[in-house]
Motif scaffolding. Structure first.
Motif, PDB file in Angstrom:
ATOM      1  N   GLY A 104    -105.797   1.896  74.859  1.00 43.49           N
ATOM      2  CA  GLY A 104    -106.248   2.338  76.181  1.00 43.49           C
ATOM      3  C   GLY A 104    -107.703   2.738  76.237  1.00 43.49           C
ATOM      4  O   GLY A 104    -108.138   3.381  77.196  1.00 43.49           O
ATOM      5  N   GLN A 144    -103.032   6.247  78.311  1.00 43.40           N
ATOM      6  CA  GLN A 144    -102.710   6.363  79.741  1.00 43.40           C
ATOM      7  C   GLN A 144    -101.200   6.519  79.951  1.00 43.40           C
ATOM      8  O   GLN A 144    -100.725   6.527  81.091  1.00 43.40           O
ATOM      9  N   LYS A 154    -105.578  -1.511  87.725  1.00 40.14           N
ATOM     10  CA  LYS A 154    -106.168  -0.579  86.765  1.00 40.14           C
ATOM     11  C   LYS A 154    -106.886  -1.347  85.660  1.00 40.14           C
ATOM     12  O   LYS A 154    -106.517  -2.461  85.313  1.00 40.14           O
ATOM     13  N   GLU A 195     -98.856   4.381  78.988  1.00 44.64           N
ATOM     14  CA  GLU A 195     -98.167   3.101  79.163  1.00 44.64           C
ATOM     15  C   GLU A 195     -97.934   2.482  77.784  1.00 44.64           C
ATOM     16  O   GLU A 195     -98.857   1.969  77.161  1.00 44.64           O
ATOM     17  N   PHE A 234    -107.657   0.259  82.564  1.00 45.20           N
ATOM     18  CA  PHE A 234    -107.181   0.753  81.271  1.00 45.20           C
ATOM     19  C   PHE A 234    -105.680   1.061  81.378  1.00 45.20           C
ATOM     20  O   PHE A 234    -105.257   1.758  82.314  1.00 45.20           O
ATOM     21  N   CYS A 235    -104.907   0.535  80.465  1.00 45.27           N
ATOM     22  CA  CYS A 235    -103.466   0.806  80.490  1.00 45.27           C
ATOM     23  C   CYS A 235    -102.926   0.741  79.066  1.00 45.27           C
ATOM     24  O   CYS A 235    -102.403  -0.274  78.626  1.00 45.27           O
ATOM     25  N   CYS A 270    -103.001  -5.062  82.779  1.00 41.14           N
ATOM     26  CA  CYS A 270    -102.766  -3.875  83.596  1.00 41.14           C
ATOM     27  C   CYS A 270    -102.352  -4.271  85.017  1.00 41.14           C
ATOM     28  O   CYS A 270    -102.949  -5.180  85.603  1.00 41.14           O
TER      29      CYS A 270
END
Length: 344
Positions: A72, A101, A94, A103, A96-97, A90
């Protein structure tokens, strides 16, 4: 103490990054990715089709870039595939994932979010670990202290033999013996058997009948090891100069043991007890499989056996953090138990 904890936390973060990077690299090796493509795509895919499938989904990027996306700290990929479809790591626009985050990815086997699967399975294994520790730690400390109080006595030899036998017997042997002896009619002719040979029902409603055998199977294995460490530590303390001085002054034997010897004798076993947590988390694989208890160890087997990369990474990062956190608790507890370290 605060500086010590912050320093340990810094080391933990660096260690976690190194370990997770190694695990990430191993799970993203070429053969694993090829197997993933053929599992998710078509088992009869050609080599060119496999490469195209991986390219379209970002698996062909450099390992450090994929690790950054998974962590992330790098923006997720957006790739227009050879089939004309645009794929993004993502959702919802988004950039950043990753793990930072919250995820953790999607399981290709369970068809569910990895974070939800891990939370459920960790809860089940946590319940098993709690009862194992409730049985194992008091039992081991009592056996170790009793054996170490009078070295070479009949009690010492008897308890030491029991400890060695329990530690030398692996879970898959003791578990089978306990199931055969207490959960089948091979030895018991009762209409209603006292225990269940499966712990599947314990996932929803744990009780003495369906949860005793898996708990005692794990506890017996770890109990002998902790008892041996406690016995060795207790024996060493009981021969110390300050214990002899107390006995010469006429202090009663029970008072010497409880007030003077016990605290110092628990320093070494405390570290061993803390090491049991990561062992329990990953070492319950055999017991959970044997008793069909679908906890964290069972998920680890499923993830590894089915090449479920995202789930395997999630399991690995949880295991890494459990090891590091228990080590931190062990170090802090060691400082409190040993005044010489605290003063220095």
């Amino acid at each position: 103490m605060v500086l010590f904890i912050f320093r340990r936390l810094g080391v933990m973060v660096i260690t976690a990054i190194c370990l997770t990077f190694v695990v990430f690299g191993l799970t993203n090796l070429g053969p694993n990715l090829e197997k993933l493509a053929k599992t998710q795509g078509n088992a009869r895919m050609t080599d060119e089709a496999v490469i195209s499938w991986l390219d379209n989904r970002g698996y062909s990027q450099a390992v450090y870039i994929k690790y950054g996306e998974w962590l992330g700290v790098l923006p997720g990929y957006e790739i227009e595939g050879t089939d004309g479809e645009v794929r993004r790591r993502c959702d919802d626009g988004k950039n950043f994932c990753g793990i930072l985050q919250g995820e953790w990815g999607f399981s290709t086997v369970f068809k569910d979010d990895v974070s939800g699967i891990l939370a459920t399975r960790l809860g089940l294994t946590g319940k098993l670990m709690f009862w194992v520790m409730m049985v194992m730690v008091p039992g081991a400390l009592i056996i170790g202290v009793l054996a170490g109080m009078r070295e070479g006595s009949r009690t010492d030899r008897s308890l030491s033999t029991v400890s060695i036998v329990s530690t030398a017997t692996p879970e898959y042997v003791s578990g089978v013996i306990l199931i055969t002896a207490l959960a089948t009619k091979a030895f018991i002719e009762w209409d209603t058997l006292p225990f269940k040979g499966t712990a599947t029902a314990a996932m929803d409603d744990a009780n003495f009948e369906n949860f005793f055998l898996p708990v005692i199977t794990i506890a017996l294995y770890g109990m002998g090891y902790i008892a041996r460490m406690t016995r060795a530590s207790m024996t060493e303390v009981m021969t110390a100069q300050y214990i002899r001085t107390a006995r010469l002054k006429g202090v009663s034997f029970p008072k010497i043991v409880i007030k003077h010897a016990l605290r110092n004798a628990l320093i070494a076993p405390f570290t061993v007890i803390m090491l049991q947590f990561p062992w329990l988390l990953n070492g319950v694989v055999i017991v959970e499989t044997l008793f069909n208890y679908k906890g964290f160890g069972w998920v680890l087997v499923q993830a590894a056996g089915n090449n479920d990369i995202e789930l395997l990474l999630g399991v690995s990062i949880v295991s890494v953090f459990v090891v590091l956190i228990t080590q931190l608790i062990s170090d802090v507890g060691y400082v409190f138990l040993n005044p010489r370290i605290r003063i220095s």
